[in-house]
Design an enzyme around this catalytic site. Structure first.
Site, PDB file in Angstrom:
ATOM      1  N   ASP A  10      26.953  16.496  60.722  1.00  0.00           N
ATOM      2  CA  ASP A  10      25.517  16.756  60.682  1.00  0.00           C
ATOM      3  C   ASP A  10      25.049  16.968  62.116  1.00  0.00           C
ATOM      4  O   ASP A  10      25.116  16.049  62.940  1.00  0.00           O
ATOM      5  CB  ASP A  10      24.838  15.539  60.043  1.00  0.00           C
ATOM      6  N   ASN A  24      14.236  30.644  62.742  1.00  0.00           N
ATOM      7  CA  ASN A  24      13.749  31.970  62.375  1.00  0.00           C
ATOM      8  C   ASN A  24      12.805  32.428  63.485  1.00  0.00           C
ATOM      9  O   ASN A  24      12.400  31.633  64.332  1.00  0.00           O
ATOM     10  CB  ASN A  24      13.085  31.971  60.987  1.00  0.00           C
ATOM     11  N   ASP A  34      17.778  24.709  60.109  1.00  0.00           N
ATOM     12  CA  ASP A  34      16.444  24.714  60.707  1.00  0.00           C
ATOM     13  C   ASP A  34      15.568  23.636  60.055  1.00  0.00           C
ATOM     14  O   ASP A  34      14.945  22.815  60.740  1.00  0.00           O
ATOM     15  CB  ASP A  34      15.819  26.109  60.536  1.00  0.00           C
ATOM     16  N   GLY A 128      24.706  31.022  56.871  1.00  0.00           N
ATOM     17  CA  GLY A 128      24.096  30.541  55.627  1.00  0.00           C
ATOM     18  C   GLY A 128      23.370  31.673  54.930  1.00  0.00           C
ATOM     19  O   GLY A 128      23.971  32.697  54.588  1.00  0.00           O
TER      20      GLY A 128
END
Length: 176
Positions: A10, A24, A34, A128
């Site tokens: 993590d 983003n 994010d 992702g």
């Protein structure tokens, strides 16, 4: 030369000076890594991102265009900084994706160096929801980091924090 490592884990729990956020272009938080970073850091991270977004509102492509990077504090995280970078969405590989992804790693490392960061952790940027093929992304990441390392002598440790076994295996092969 910095020590390069790969782990599965993590990114929000890494004990490093800076973690990199696959952000983003609006810098307003989102899903995936994010969202996890914003949740773990608490509201002060979003507040800092809002300030940067306001200062950079006239930049084409958003406050942080694809391939660029900005730095904030880290809120409640153990890291001191979060470096937000915007990876490319995969469109088949002929739209400059590899150059943009390399730029994410390069600009993040240069920003880290400017801010006396000695240890930095990267997620698997763009792999992702942005759909970048994991093998190509890993190769681009390692190549960009290796190419940028001579310009960042203050950085002593670079960790690639993988979120799945497939990425872990790809990075392990590349770093042998």
């Amino acid at each position: 030369m910095p020590q390069l490592q790969v782990i599965m884990g993590d990114i929000t729990t890494q004990n490093v000076d800076a973690i990199v956020n696959a952000a983003n272009s609006s810098l307003m938080g989102g899903g995936g890594v994010d969202g996890a970073i914003h949740r773990a850091a608490g509201p002060s991270l979003l507040e800092e991102c809002r300030k940067i977004a306001a200062q950079r509102k006239d930049i084409p492509g958003g406050p942080c265009p694809t391939g660029d990077a900005v730095i904030t504090g880290a809120g409640k995280l153990s890291a001191k900084h979060v470096i937000h970078t915007v990876g490319p969405v995969w469109h088949g590989g002929d739209q400059g994706e590899s150059e943009l992804l390399a730029s994410c790693y390069r600009k993040s490392l240069l920003l880290a160096e400017e801010n006396t960061v000695q240890s930095i952790a990267f997620p698997n940027i763009s792999t992702g929801i942005y759909g970048y093929p994991k093998d190509k992304a890993a190769a681009a990441a390692v190549a960009a980091v290796n190419k940028t390392m001579p310009e960042t002598p203050g950085i002593k440790q670079i960790i690639f924090v993988c979120f799945d076994r497939e990425n872990l295996s790809l990075y392990q092969k590349l770093l042998k």
